[in-house]
Design a protein around this motif. Structure first.
Motif, mmCIF file in Angstrom:
data_model
loop_
_atom_site.group_PDB
_atom_site.id
_atom_site.type_symbol
_atom_site.label_atom_id
_atom_site.label_comp_id
_atom_site.label_asym_id
_atom_site.label_seq_id
_atom_site.Cartn_x
_atom_site.Cartn_y
_atom_site.Cartn_z
ATOM 1 N N SER A 15 0.786 -1.173 0.025
ATOM 2 C CA SER A 15 0.009 0.061 -0.019
ATOM 3 C C SER A 15 0.793 1.350 -0.073
ATOM 4 O O SER A 15 0.639 2.412 -0.342
ATOM 5 C CB SER A 15 -0.937 -0.023 1.069
ATOM 6 N N SER A 17 2.807 2.428 -2.273
ATOM 7 C CA SER A 17 2.787 2.785 -3.510
ATOM 8 C C SER A 17 1.486 2.486 -4.430
ATOM 9 O O SER A 17 1.006 1.497 -3.881
ATOM 10 C CB SER A 17 4.194 2.441 -4.184
ATOM 11 N N ALA A 18 1.599 3.092 -5.247
ATOM 12 C CA ALA A 18 0.546 2.758 -6.405
ATOM 13 C C ALA A 18 0.521 1.036 -7.009
ATOM 14 O O ALA A 18 1.510 0.871 -7.159
ATOM 15 C CB ALA A 18 0.172 3.891 -7.424
ATOM 16 N N GLN A 19 -0.608 0.862 -7.009
ATOM 17 C CA GLN A 19 -0.570 -0.646 -7.812
ATOM 18 C C GLN A 19 -0.070 -0.550 -9.086
ATOM 19 O O GLN A 19 -0.369 0.570 -10.041
ATOM 20 C CB GLN A 19 -1.927 -1.135 -7.927
ATOM 21 N N ARG A 72 -10.372 -2.502 -6.386
ATOM 22 C CA ARG A 72 -9.565 -1.539 -6.277
ATOM 23 C C ARG A 72 -9.076 -0.943 -4.916
ATOM 24 O O ARG A 72 -8.030 -0.827 -4.599
ATOM 25 C CB ARG A 72 -10.072 -0.184 -6.753
#
Length: 196
Positions: A15, A17-19, A72
């Motif tokens: 979490s 960083s962005a997926q 998401r």
């Protein structure tokens, strides 16, 4: 009570960083799901073969839109990580790969996948799962990834074998599908398999 071993992966490993978008290197992208993917996922779940091996059905595009919202949000919660497998040129959804039942402290997760009916037979699941596995072991540092499928689901067994997931055994009467209880094959890879 303190633990006797440090966590394999600390909280925040995903979490913080962005997926990411992951490329297979051969024309596919694993990308986070978007709201506008809902019609494509709904269409996939109208396929009778999906009903044979999956416990969910999709009654409406709106219902699937809710799934996508959950998928998401689950990245930030580090419970699951779901990707659309899309054609690199057209962005058309061809399948899905996921890490489920993520246990960061143990460095483990279960992988899952499906392929859209019109994309089957093109190696979509194998290519997507191989890219996900490389990322999970090489970039994140997971220790063990498990894969389960009904013993009667021979195509899924081929995907597991082609991507290096060793068959470890059979879990008897372990999953309830629409036609009753199924024995499940348990396959797995550990990080050392990727470096050997």
């Amino acid at each position: 009570m303190p633990f006797t071993a440090a966590p394999v992966l600390p909280a925040g490993t995903l979490s913080r960083s962005a997926q990411p978008v992951l490329a297979t290197g051969d024309g596919l992208l694993l990308r986070p799901w978007r709201a506008d993917d809902a019609p494509a996922v709904h269409a996939v779940f109208q396929d009778p073969l999906m009903h044979q091996w999956h416990i969910r059905s999709a009654d409406s595009v709106e219902e699937v839109a809710g799934w996508i919202e959950e998928w998401r949000a689950s990245w930030a919660a580090e419970r699951t990580a779901q990707w659309a497998v899309a054609d690199e040129d057209t962005d058309r959804v061809l399948g899905r790969v996921a890490l489920r039942t993520i246990e960061l402290g143990e460095g483990s997760a279960e992988v899952a996948y499906w392929t859209a009916p019109d994309a089957r037979g093109r190696g979509v699941a194998v290519r997507g799962l191989a890219a996900l596995t490389r990322w999970a072991f090489g970039e994140i540092g997971f220790h063990r990834l498990e894969l389960m499928h009904a013993t009667a689901n021979e195509p899924s067994c081929r995907v597991a074998t082609k991507t290096g997931y060793t068959l470890e055994g059979t879990k008897r009467s372990a999953a309830l599908h629409q036609d009753g209880w199924h024995d499940m094959h348990l396959h797995a890879r550990v990080r050392e398999d990727s470096t050997a």
